[in-house]
Scaffold this motif. Structure first.
Motif, mmCIF file in Angstrom:
data_model
loop_
_atom_site.group_PDB
_atom_site.id
_atom_site.type_symbol
_atom_site.label_atom_id
_atom_site.label_comp_id
_atom_site.label_asym_id
_atom_site.label_seq_id
_atom_site.Cartn_x
_atom_site.Cartn_y
_atom_site.Cartn_z
ATOM 1 N N VAL A 114 11.303 -0.845 2.915
ATOM 2 C CA VAL A 114 11.919 0.450 3.213
ATOM 3 C C VAL A 114 12.682 0.296 4.528
ATOM 4 O O VAL A 114 12.092 -0.034 5.554
ATOM 5 C CB VAL A 114 10.865 1.564 3.323
ATOM 6 N N TYR A 115 14.000 0.531 4.471
ATOM 7 C CA TYR A 115 14.883 0.406 5.634
ATOM 8 C C TYR A 115 15.380 1.781 6.068
ATOM 9 O O TYR A 115 15.687 2.625 5.214
ATOM 10 C CB TYR A 115 16.128 -0.414 5.280
ATOM 11 N N ASP A 116 15.533 1.978 7.369
ATOM 12 C CA ASP A 116 16.187 3.197 7.844
ATOM 13 C C ASP A 116 17.705 2.996 7.760
ATOM 14 O O ASP A 116 18.190 1.936 7.351
ATOM 15 C CB ASP A 116 15.725 3.581 9.251
ATOM 16 N N ARG A 117 18.460 3.997 8.157
ATOM 17 C CA ARG A 117 19.924 3.937 8.030
ATOM 18 C C ARG A 117 20.566 2.896 8.943
ATOM 19 O O ARG A 117 21.711 2.513 8.734
ATOM 20 C CB ARG A 117 20.512 5.315 8.302
ATOM 21 N N GLN A 118 19.856 2.458 9.961
ATOM 22 C CA GLN A 118 20.384 1.441 10.864
ATOM 23 C C GLN A 118 20.009 0.019 10.430
ATOM 24 O O GLN A 118 20.379 -0.954 11.088
ATOM 25 C CB GLN A 118 19.866 1.676 12.293
ATOM 26 N N GLY A 119 19.245 -0.110 9.350
ATOM 27 C CA GLY A 119 18.885 -1.426 8.831
ATOM 28 C C GLY A 119 17.573 -1.971 9.344
ATOM 29 O O GLY A 119 17.265 -3.136 9.145
ATOM 30 N N ASN A 120 16.781 -1.125 10.006
ATOM 31 C CA ASN A 120 15.466 -1.544 10.486
ATOM 32 C C ASN A 120 14.417 -1.368 9.394
ATOM 33 O O ASN A 120 14.411 -0.343 8.713
ATOM 34 C CB ASN A 120 15.052 -0.707 11.701
ATOM 35 N N ILE A 121 13.521 -2.336 9.234
ATOM 36 C CA ILE A 121 12.449 -2.207 8.250
ATOM 37 C C ILE A 121 11.405 -1.231 8.789
ATOM 38 O O ILE A 121 10.851 -1.432 9.869
ATOM 39 C CB ILE A 121 11.803 -3.566 7.926
ATOM 40 N N LEU A 122 11.176 -0.162 8.031
ATOM 41 C CA LEU A 122 10.183 0.841 8.400
ATOM 42 C C LEU A 122 8.811 0.530 7.828
ATOM 43 O O LEU A 122 7.795 0.793 8.460
ATOM 44 C CB LEU A 122 10.617 2.225 7.915
ATOM 45 N N ARG A 123 8.792 0.013 6.590
ATOM 46 C CA ARG A 123 7.527 -0.203 5.897
ATOM 47 C C ARG A 123 7.697 -1.247 4.811
ATOM 48 O O ARG A 123 8.767 -1.396 4.242
ATOM 49 C CB ARG A 123 7.059 1.121 5.289
ATOM 50 N N THR A 124 6.617 -1.941 4.531
ATOM 51 C CA THR A 124 6.585 -2.917 3.438
ATOM 52 C C THR A 124 5.395 -2.592 2.552
ATOM 53 O O THR A 124 4.302 -2.341 3.050
ATOM 54 C CB THR A 124 6.433 -4.354 3.988
ATOM 55 N N TYR A 125 5.612 -2.580 1.245
ATOM 56 C CA TYR A 125 4.537 -2.404 0.266
ATOM 57 C C TYR A 125 4.404 -3.714 -0.485
ATOM 58 O O TYR A 125 5.395 -4.248 -0.978
ATOM 59 C CB TYR A 125 4.858 -1.281 -0.726
ATOM 60 N N GLY A 126 3.194 -4.229 -0.611
ATOM 61 C CA GLY A 126 2.967 -5.470 -1.331
ATOM 62 C C GLY A 126 3.289 -6.676 -0.477
ATOM 63 O O GLY A 126 3.179 -6.640 0.743
ATOM 64 N N GLY A 127 3.682 -7.746 -1.148
ATOM 65 C CA GLY A 127 4.029 -8.975 -0.455
ATOM 66 C C GLY A 127 3.284 -10.184 -0.963
ATOM 67 O O GLY A 127 3.648 -11.316 -0.674
ATOM 68 N N ASP A 128 2.232 -9.947 -1.736
ATOM 69 C CA ASP A 128 1.481 -11.050 -2.330
ATOM 70 C C ASP A 128 1.579 -10.941 -3.849
ATOM 71 O O ASP A 128 1.463 -9.853 -4.404
ATOM 72 C CB ASP A 128 0.008 -11.000 -1.923
ATOM 73 N N GLU A 129 1.778 -12.073 -4.506
ATOM 74 C CA GLU A 129 1.876 -12.068 -5.962
ATOM 75 C C GLU A 129 0.519 -11.815 -6.590
ATOM 76 O O GLU A 129 -0.499 -12.314 -6.132
ATOM 77 C CB GLU A 129 2.417 -13.401 -6.474
ATOM 78 N N GLY A 130 0.518 -11.000 -7.628
ATOM 79 C CA GLY A 130 -0.716 -10.722 -8.351
ATOM 80 C C GLY A 130 -0.593 -9.457 -9.171
ATOM 81 O O GLY A 130 0.499 -8.938 -9.384
#
Length: 123
Positions: A36-52
């Motif tokens: 999830v990125y804000d309008r300036q391109g900064n990552i606000l949040r990440t969901y997941g990231g590991d395969e499964g």
């Protein structure tokens, strides 16, 4: 403004969405996560990231698309590994998941994209 995912050596994202606050939702497919990125391109949040196949602990398969409803809930569509949709609250709590491989009701065959209509029906 231009930006890219943190890494893309194994493949690029497959789906994009916009949440109710105007943030960019990125289905970072080959890295099993939603960014999830804000309008300036900064990552606000990440969901997941590991395969499964266990979203409760942050494990997703190939994420094909991500969308947001009018209440701010995220819907993450997985293809190939799980053939399911996972609904996540704005606070990050998993509210529901449904789907399996097949051609019957509540089954999917390679989900590619999703869309909400004006009454929050998911297609």
């Amino acid at each position: 403004i231009q930006w890219q995912t943190p890494t893309h050596q194994f493949g690029r994202p497959s789906g994009l969405g916009i949440d109710r606050e105007g943030n960019l939702l990125v289905a970072d497919s080959h890295y099993h996560r939603v960014l999830v990125y804000d309008r300036q391109g900064n990552i606000l949040r990440t969901y997941g990231g590991d395969e499964g196949t266990a979203p409760l602990v942050g494990r997703f398969g190939y994420i094909a698309d991500v969308e947001s409803d009018s209440k701010g809930n995220l819907y993450i569509a997985e293809s190939q590994n799980a053939e399911r949709i996972t609904k996540i609250s704005p606070e990050g709590e998993i509210l529901a998941e449904w789907g399996s491989l097949g051609a019957q009701p509540s089954q999917f065959q390679r989900i590619r994209s999703m869309l909400f209509d004006s009454t929050d029906r998911l297609y």
